[in-house]
Design a protein around this motif. Sequence first.
Motif, mmCIF file in Angstrom:
data_model
loop_
_atom_site.group_PDB
_atom_site.id
_atom_site.type_symbol
_atom_site.label_atom_id
_atom_site.label_comp_id
_atom_site.label_asym_id
_atom_site.label_seq_id
_atom_site.Cartn_x
_atom_site.Cartn_y
_atom_site.Cartn_z
ATOM 1 N N LYS A 135 0.635 -1.314 0.010
ATOM 2 C CA LYS A 135 -0.013 0.085 0.121
ATOM 3 C C LYS A 135 0.835 1.391 0.076
ATOM 4 C CE LYS A 135 -2.732 -1.337 3.387
ATOM 5 N NZ LYS A 135 -3.756 -1.487 4.351
ATOM 6 N N ASN A 136 2.151 1.287 0.091
ATOM 7 C CA ASN A 136 2.929 2.293 0.097
ATOM 8 C C ASN A 136 3.181 2.715 -1.537
ATOM 9 O OD1 ASN A 136 4.990 4.168 0.553
ATOM 10 N ND2 ASN A 136 6.198 3.063 1.655
ATOM 11 N N PRO A 137 3.225 3.703 -1.902
ATOM 12 C CA PRO A 137 3.333 4.304 -3.192
ATOM 13 C C PRO A 137 4.773 4.198 -3.706
ATOM 14 C CG PRO A 137 2.880 6.130 -2.094
ATOM 15 C CD PRO A 137 2.547 4.984 -1.186
ATOM 16 N N SER A 138 5.191 3.098 -4.529
ATOM 17 C CA SER A 138 6.588 3.213 -4.846
ATOM 18 C C SER A 138 6.673 2.404 -6.237
ATOM 19 C CB SER A 138 7.443 2.323 -3.622
ATOM 20 O OG SER A 138 6.813 1.134 -3.523
ATOM 21 N N ILE A 139 6.249 1.106 -6.068
ATOM 22 C CA ILE A 139 6.491 0.391 -7.405
ATOM 23 C C ILE A 139 5.133 -0.807 -7.533
ATOM 24 C CG2 ILE A 139 8.877 0.564 -7.687
ATOM 25 C CD1 ILE A 139 9.042 -2.042 -6.713
ATOM 26 N N PRO A 140 4.806 -1.023 -8.714
ATOM 27 C CA PRO A 140 3.707 -1.893 -8.878
ATOM 28 C C PRO A 140 4.297 -3.366 -8.543
ATOM 29 C CG PRO A 140 4.532 -1.186 -10.746
ATOM 30 C CD PRO A 140 5.145 -0.583 -9.940
ATOM 31 N N TYR A 141 3.320 -4.247 -7.897
ATOM 32 C CA TYR A 141 3.252 -5.357 -7.536
ATOM 33 C C TYR A 141 2.520 -6.465 -8.145
ATOM 34 C CZ TYR A 141 5.591 -3.490 -3.705
ATOM 35 O OH TYR A 141 6.398 -2.715 -2.743
ATOM 36 N N PHE A 142 2.870 -7.477 -8.675
ATOM 37 C CA PHE A 142 2.242 -8.714 -9.566
ATOM 38 C C PHE A 142 2.103 -9.811 -8.992
ATOM 39 C CE2 PHE A 142 3.473 -5.188 -12.240
ATOM 40 C CZ PHE A 142 2.623 -4.848 -12.823
ATOM 41 N N PHE A 143 0.901 -10.487 -8.715
ATOM 42 C CA PHE A 143 0.744 -11.843 -7.911
ATOM 43 C C PHE A 143 0.448 -12.673 -8.876
ATOM 44 C CE2 PHE A 143 -0.248 -8.234 -5.375
ATOM 45 C CZ PHE A 143 0.492 -8.151 -4.163
ATOM 46 N N ILE A 144 1.271 -13.615 -9.415
ATOM 47 C CA ILE A 144 1.401 -14.579 -10.232
ATOM 48 C C ILE A 144 0.346 -15.777 -9.903
ATOM 49 C CG2 ILE A 144 2.554 -15.935 -12.104
ATOM 50 C CD1 ILE A 144 3.199 -12.865 -11.728
ATOM 51 N N GLU A 145 -0.538 -15.935 -10.756
ATOM 52 C CA GLU A 145 -1.601 -17.085 -10.551
ATOM 53 C C GLU A 145 -2.227 -16.914 -9.395
ATOM 54 O OE1 GLU A 145 -0.700 -21.077 -11.835
ATOM 55 O OE2 GLU A 145 1.445 -20.401 -12.178
ATOM 56 N N SER A 146 -2.673 -15.691 -8.873
ATOM 57 C CA SER A 146 -3.516 -15.508 -7.747
ATOM 58 C C SER A 146 -4.844 -15.522 -8.258
ATOM 59 C CB SER A 146 -3.357 -14.230 -7.003
ATOM 60 O OG SER A 146 -4.227 -13.878 -5.902
ATOM 61 N N PHE A 161 -0.858 -1.322 -7.563
ATOM 62 C CA PHE A 161 -0.101 -0.404 -7.489
ATOM 63 C C PHE A 161 -0.956 0.975 -6.843
ATOM 64 C CE2 PHE A 161 2.191 3.342 -10.250
ATOM 65 C CZ PHE A 161 3.322 3.436 -9.109
ATOM 66 N N ASN A 162 -0.286 1.068 -5.648
ATOM 67 C CA ASN A 162 -0.880 2.493 -4.833
ATOM 68 C C ASN A 162 -0.070 3.626 -5.770
ATOM 69 O OD1 ASN A 162 -1.190 4.557 -3.056
ATOM 70 N ND2 ASN A 162 -1.213 3.105 -1.425
ATOM 71 N N THR A 163 -0.998 4.441 -6.013
ATOM 72 C CA THR A 163 -0.512 5.674 -6.919
ATOM 73 C C THR A 163 -0.378 6.981 -6.122
ATOM 74 O OG1 THR A 163 -2.998 6.249 -7.685
ATOM 75 C CG2 THR A 163 -1.421 4.807 -9.078
ATOM 76 N N ASN A 166 -6.541 4.599 -0.574
ATOM 77 C CA ASN A 166 -7.621 4.519 -1.825
ATOM 78 C C ASN A 166 -7.412 4.952 -3.178
ATOM 79 O OD1 ASN A 166 -9.397 3.348 0.347
ATOM 80 N ND2 ASN A 166 -9.757 5.606 1.111
ATOM 81 N N GLN A 167 -5.917 5.468 -3.361
ATOM 82 C CA GLN A 167 -5.784 5.749 -4.641
ATOM 83 C C GLN A 167 -4.857 4.681 -5.116
ATOM 84 O OE1 GLN A 167 -3.729 9.573 -3.617
ATOM 85 N NE2 GLN A 167 -5.314 10.733 -4.531
ATOM 86 N N PHE A 168 -5.229 3.778 -5.782
ATOM 87 C CA PHE A 168 -4.274 2.731 -6.448
ATOM 88 C C PHE A 168 -5.191 2.497 -7.739
ATOM 89 C CE2 PHE A 168 -8.080 0.789 -4.300
ATOM 90 C CZ PHE A 168 -8.510 -0.420 -5.229
ATOM 91 N N GLN A 169 -4.173 1.641 -8.561
ATOM 92 C CA GLN A 169 -4.567 0.973 -9.887
ATOM 93 C C GLN A 169 -4.188 -0.610 -9.607
ATOM 94 O OE1 GLN A 169 -2.675 2.908 -13.136
ATOM 95 N NE2 GLN A 169 -4.028 2.073 -14.604
ATOM 96 N N SER A 170 -5.200 -1.274 -10.302
ATOM 97 C CA SER A 170 -5.011 -2.645 -10.249
ATOM 98 C C SER A 170 -5.161 -3.103 -11.754
ATOM 99 C CB SER A 170 -6.163 -3.262 -9.417
ATOM 100 O OG SER A 170 -7.470 -3.260 -9.693
ATOM 101 N N TRP A 171 -4.670 -4.174 -11.981
ATOM 102 C CA TRP A 171 -4.764 -4.912 -13.103
ATOM 103 C C TRP A 171 -5.113 -6.420 -13.102
ATOM 104 C CZ3 TRP A 171 -0.422 -2.252 -11.596
ATOM 105 C CH2 TRP A 171 -0.357 -0.873 -12.131
ATOM 106 N N GLY A 172 -5.743 -7.014 -14.239
ATOM 107 C CA GLY A 172 -6.152 -8.384 -14.102
ATOM 108 C C GLY A 172 -5.662 -8.914 -15.605
ATOM 109 N N TYR A 173 -4.598 -9.927 -15.796
ATOM 110 C CA TYR A 173 -4.179 -10.341 -16.884
ATOM 111 C C TYR A 173 -4.868 -11.900 -17.127
ATOM 112 C CZ TYR A 173 -1.173 -6.552 -16.432
ATOM 113 O OH TYR A 173 -0.784 -5.203 -16.223
ATOM 114 N N GLY A 174 -5.548 -12.273 -18.124
ATOM 115 C CA GLY A 174 -6.034 -13.462 -18.459
ATOM 116 C C GLY A 174 -5.193 -14.042 -19.363
ATOM 117 N N LEU A 175 -5.080 -15.262 -19.682
ATOM 118 C CA LEU A 175 -4.657 -16.089 -20.671
ATOM 119 C C LEU A 175 -5.769 -16.045 -21.907
ATOM 120 C CD1 LEU A 175 -3.332 -18.961 -18.936
ATOM 121 C CD2 LEU A 175 -2.009 -17.149 -19.546
ATOM 122 N N TYR A 176 -5.137 -15.899 -23.235
ATOM 123 C CA TYR A 176 -5.672 -15.928 -24.404
ATOM 124 C C TYR A 176 -6.698 -17.410 -24.511
ATOM 125 C CZ TYR A 176 -6.961 -15.725 -29.382
ATOM 126 O OH TYR A 176 -7.624 -15.800 -30.505
#
Length: 178
Positions: free
Chosen positions: A95-106, A136-138, A143-153
Motif C-alpha cells: 500500500k506504500n506508493p513506490s512500485i507495482p506488485y504482480f501476484f502470479i496465478e492468484s 499499484f498504490n498511486t 484508496n488511490q490505487f490502480q489494479s490490473w488483471g491479466y487473463g490467458l488468451y
Amino acid sequence: MKKIFPFILFILVILAGCTTNAADTVDTPLYAGKPLVIGIIGDSPAVRENNVEFKNITFKQLEEVNNQSSELDAIMIMKEHLSEAAESKYAKVYKNPSIPYFFIESTKSYVPFIIEELSYEEVPELDNLNYVTGYFNTGADENQFQSWGYGLYNDKVNESNIKNVYTQIFTTIASSKI
C-alpha cells in the motif's frame, strides 16, 4: 479409389486436429520499451524479451523495498509464495506508493495482500479468469490505487499465452512508472 479415401479422410482429421491448437494461442509483439529490472520472489519465468532482468529478492528485502525502489521497476511474487506474501506485515509494503506488485496465478485478486486481517487461505476465489493480478498504490492515500488483471488468451494455459501475459505486464510496468 476405395483404398485412398480412408487414407485421405485420416489425413484431413489429423490436420483438423492440428489447426485447433492455433486457436488457443495469440502472437503479439514483444515488449520493446526501456530495459526493466523486476524483483522476483520465486523462480524467474521464461519470457520472450531480452530487455527485462529479474532480480531475486527475499521477503526480508520486500519489507525494505522503499529503499530499493530506485533500482526496481516492479516486484513479482510467484504462485508458490502467495500465502506468505499475504501475511499482514507485508500489506503496508504493497500500500506504500513506490512500485507495482504482480501476484502470479492468484485467483484471489489483490485482496488478501492489502487487507491485513485476512490470510490468503481465508479469501475465497474471486477471479479464476486472471492468470496475474497487479496492484499499484498511486498516491499517499491507500484508496488511490490502480489494479490490473491479466487473463490467458482463450483461457488456455500454454507457454505462448503465459509469455504473452508477461509481455503485457512489462508494458504496464513501463507505463505506470512514477
